[in-house]
Design an enzyme around this catalytic site. Structure first.
Site, short mmCIF file in Angstrom:
data_model
loop_
_atom_site.label_atom_id
_atom_site.label_comp_id
_atom_site.label_asym_id
_atom_site.label_seq_id
_atom_site.Cartn_x
_atom_site.Cartn_y
_atom_site.Cartn_z
N GLN A 288 0.76 -0.99 0.01
CA GLN A 288 0.04 0.02 -0.04
C GLN A 288 0.99 1.33 -0.10
OE1 GLN A 288 -3.53 -0.64 3.05
NE2 GLN A 288 -1.77 -1.96 3.71
N ASN A 289 2.29 1.02 0.08
CA ASN A 289 3.13 2.23 0.42
C ASN A 289 3.56 2.58 -0.87
OD1 ASN A 289 2.85 1.51 3.00
ND2 ASN A 289 4.98 0.17 3.10
N ILE A 290 3.92 3.80 -1.18
CA ILE A 290 4.29 4.62 -2.24
C ILE A 290 5.86 4.86 -2.45
CG2 ILE A 290 1.86 5.49 -2.68
CD1 ILE A 290 3.28 8.32 -1.50
N HIS B 190 -1.64 1.37 -4.38
CA HIS B 190 -2.14 2.78 -4.04
C HIS B 190 -1.10 3.50 -4.84
CE1 HIS B 190 -4.18 1.87 0.03
NE2 HIS B 190 -4.66 1.44 -1.06
N GLY C 34 2.62 -4.44 9.20
CA GLY C 34 2.50 -3.04 9.43
C GLY C 34 1.43 -2.30 8.70
N ALA D 246 8.77 -4.86 11.91
CA ALA D 246 8.99 -5.53 10.68
C ALA D 246 10.65 -5.89 10.75
CB ALA D 246 8.56 -4.63 9.56
N1 APR Z 1 6.84 -2.67 12.19
C1 APR Z 1 5.49 -3.19 11.90
N2 APR Z 1 4.46 -2.57 12.04
C2 APR Z 1 4.60 -1.30 12.43
C3 APR Z 1 5.70 -0.42 13.08
C4 APR Z 1 6.86 -1.32 12.74
N3 APR Z 1 7.92 -0.64 12.93
N4 APR Z 1 5.38 0.56 13.26
C5 APR Z 1 4.00 0.71 13.31
N5 APR Z 1 3.57 -0.44 12.82
C6 APR Z 1 2.15 -0.67 12.39
C7 APR Z 1 1.13 -0.05 13.37
O1 APR Z 1 0.66 -0.84 14.62
C8 APR Z 1 -0.28 -0.06 12.34
O2 APR Z 1 -0.81 -1.21 12.62
O3 APR Z 1 1.91 -0.24 11.33
C9 APR Z 1 0.45 -0.13 10.88
C10 APR Z 1 0.28 1.27 10.26
O4 APR Z 1 -1.17 1.42 10.04
P1 APR Z 1 -1.58 2.93 9.23
O5 APR Z 1 -0.81 4.06 9.59
O6 APR Z 1 -3.08 2.97 9.15
O7 APR Z 1 -0.94 2.53 7.70
P2 APR Z 1 -1.60 1.69 6.56
O8 APR Z 1 -2.28 0.42 6.96
O9 APR Z 1 -0.59 1.52 5.50
O10 APR Z 1 -2.98 2.61 5.88
C11 APR Z 1 -3.47 2.14 4.77
O11 APR Z 1 -4.28 4.34 4.43
O12 APR Z 1 -4.35 6.44 4.56
C12 APR Z 1 -4.32 5.45 3.49
O13 APR Z 1 -3.31 5.28 1.67
C13 APR Z 1 -2.94 5.34 2.93
O14 APR Z 1 -1.85 3.22 2.19
C14 APR Z 1 -2.54 3.76 3.26
C15 APR Z 1 -3.55 3.25 3.88
#
Ligand code: APR
Length: 274
Positions: free
Chosen positions: A108-110, A126, A218, A258
């Site tokens: 989902q990362n860019i 994404h 993550g 991670a």
């Molecule tokens: N290692 C693993 N996981 C981690 C770490 C780490 N070092 N630090 C934080 N996390 C976890 C958090 O506990 C959380 O569950 O990563 C997750 C981050 O969640 P979000 O911030 O919601 O990110 P994401 O799930 O990628 O968001 C999805 O939302 O805003 C949109 O397009 C954007 O792609 C994004 C989508």
């Protein structure tokens, strides 16, 4: 460092070792140890820049036109960490996994960090910061390197010192956002309300249905349709493993970051990284 519950760990290692097809599904958390903020953690990105204003194209363009300095702050906050980021041990462990088993990475990362770590089968559902598309047709226009994004960051900083001329800011961001003789271009990103990136999304659904082991790393699982993939994998009979410091998602939860968990589980399943 926290160590996951042993029984869960052994089961996850065994499932990974026996797999033929593995999907690794990543969210912002895998890049946290590379210095890129997640979106929804306490210090998350959306807490500083509300998604209703910044996570859709109309809101973004309105802010650019009415509050250029806030638009500049937003761009710096998202571009600068990505421009200077390096892959961390989590990205590297996933790239290492490709030496042992068929891996599809759905991210989902860019930020392009899976590719920088050497992964080849990366589906960016994404979109990506390192490509631009035509404003009108959404067709591919241009590639950007991490160094070119670094240059945009420097140019934005320069445009924002002293009296900010909106025109100077738009000049600085023109490699990413711009109007030109061909009409105009923007970064190849999927914001709220946009269709998922294709063919990445269709290929991701296919890979999810066909895999033996699905490792979610993550991601908070808050944004659909991407967040439906772990459940799709589970209903297709795959073993689902979730790697996160916080309990989230489904399947076997391996508590930890991670960068802590992934190198250990790849080493335990396939022997020390070479
Ligand atoms: N290692 C693993 N996981 C981690 C770490 C780490 N070092 N630090 C934080 N996390 C976890 C958090 O506990 C959380 O569950 O990563 C997750 C981050 O969640 P979000 O911030 O919601 O990110 P994401 O799930 O990628 O968001 C999805 O939302 O805003 C949109 O397009 C954007 O792609 C994004 C989508």
């Amino acid at each position: 460092m926290t160590t996951p519950d042993n029984q869960q760990w052994e089961y996850a290692v065994d499932a990974l070792r026996r797999s033929r097809e593995v999907v690794v599904f990543t969210g912002a958390g895998i890049s946290a140890e590379s210095g890129i903020a997640t979106f929804r953690d306490d210090d998350g990105f959306w807490r500083r820049f509300p998604p209703e204003e910044f996570a859709n194209w109309s809101g973004l363009m309105k802010t650019a036109a009415t509050q250029p300095r806030r638009f500049g702050d937003f761009l710096l906050a998202i571009l600068e960490p990505i421009a200077h980021a390096e892959p961390n041990a989590g990205h590297q462990a996933i790239a290492e996994l490709e030496q042992h088993v068929n891996v599809s990475i759905i991210t989902q990362n860019i930020d392009g960090l899976h590719q920088s770590a050497g992964s080849t089968a990366v589906k960016e559902v994404h979109g990506t910061l390192f490509e631009t598309v035509d404003l009108r047709t959404n067709r591919f226009r241009n590639l950007l390197s991490r160094d070119e994004v670094k240059q945009v960051v420097e140019d934005i900083r320069r445009a924002m010192t002293g009296s900010l001329a909106a025109a100077r800011l738009m000049m600085a961001v023109s490699p990413l956002f711009g109007l030109d003789l061909k009409g105009g271009h923007r970064p190849n990103l999927v914001l709220f309300g946009d269709a998922m990136a294709e063919p990445a999304w269709s290929q991701s659904v296919e890979a999810t249905k066909a895999c033996d082991t699905f490792i979610a790393v993550g991601t908070s699982g808050e944004v659909f349709p991407a967040a439906s993939l772990p459940f799709e994998a589970q209903s297709s009979g795959a073993t689902v493993i979730t790697v996160d410091p916080v309990e989230s998602g489904t399947g076997f939860w391996l508590r930890g970051t991670a960068g802590e968990v992934l190198p250990r589980i790849v080493a335990d399943a396939f022997g020390q990284a070479n």
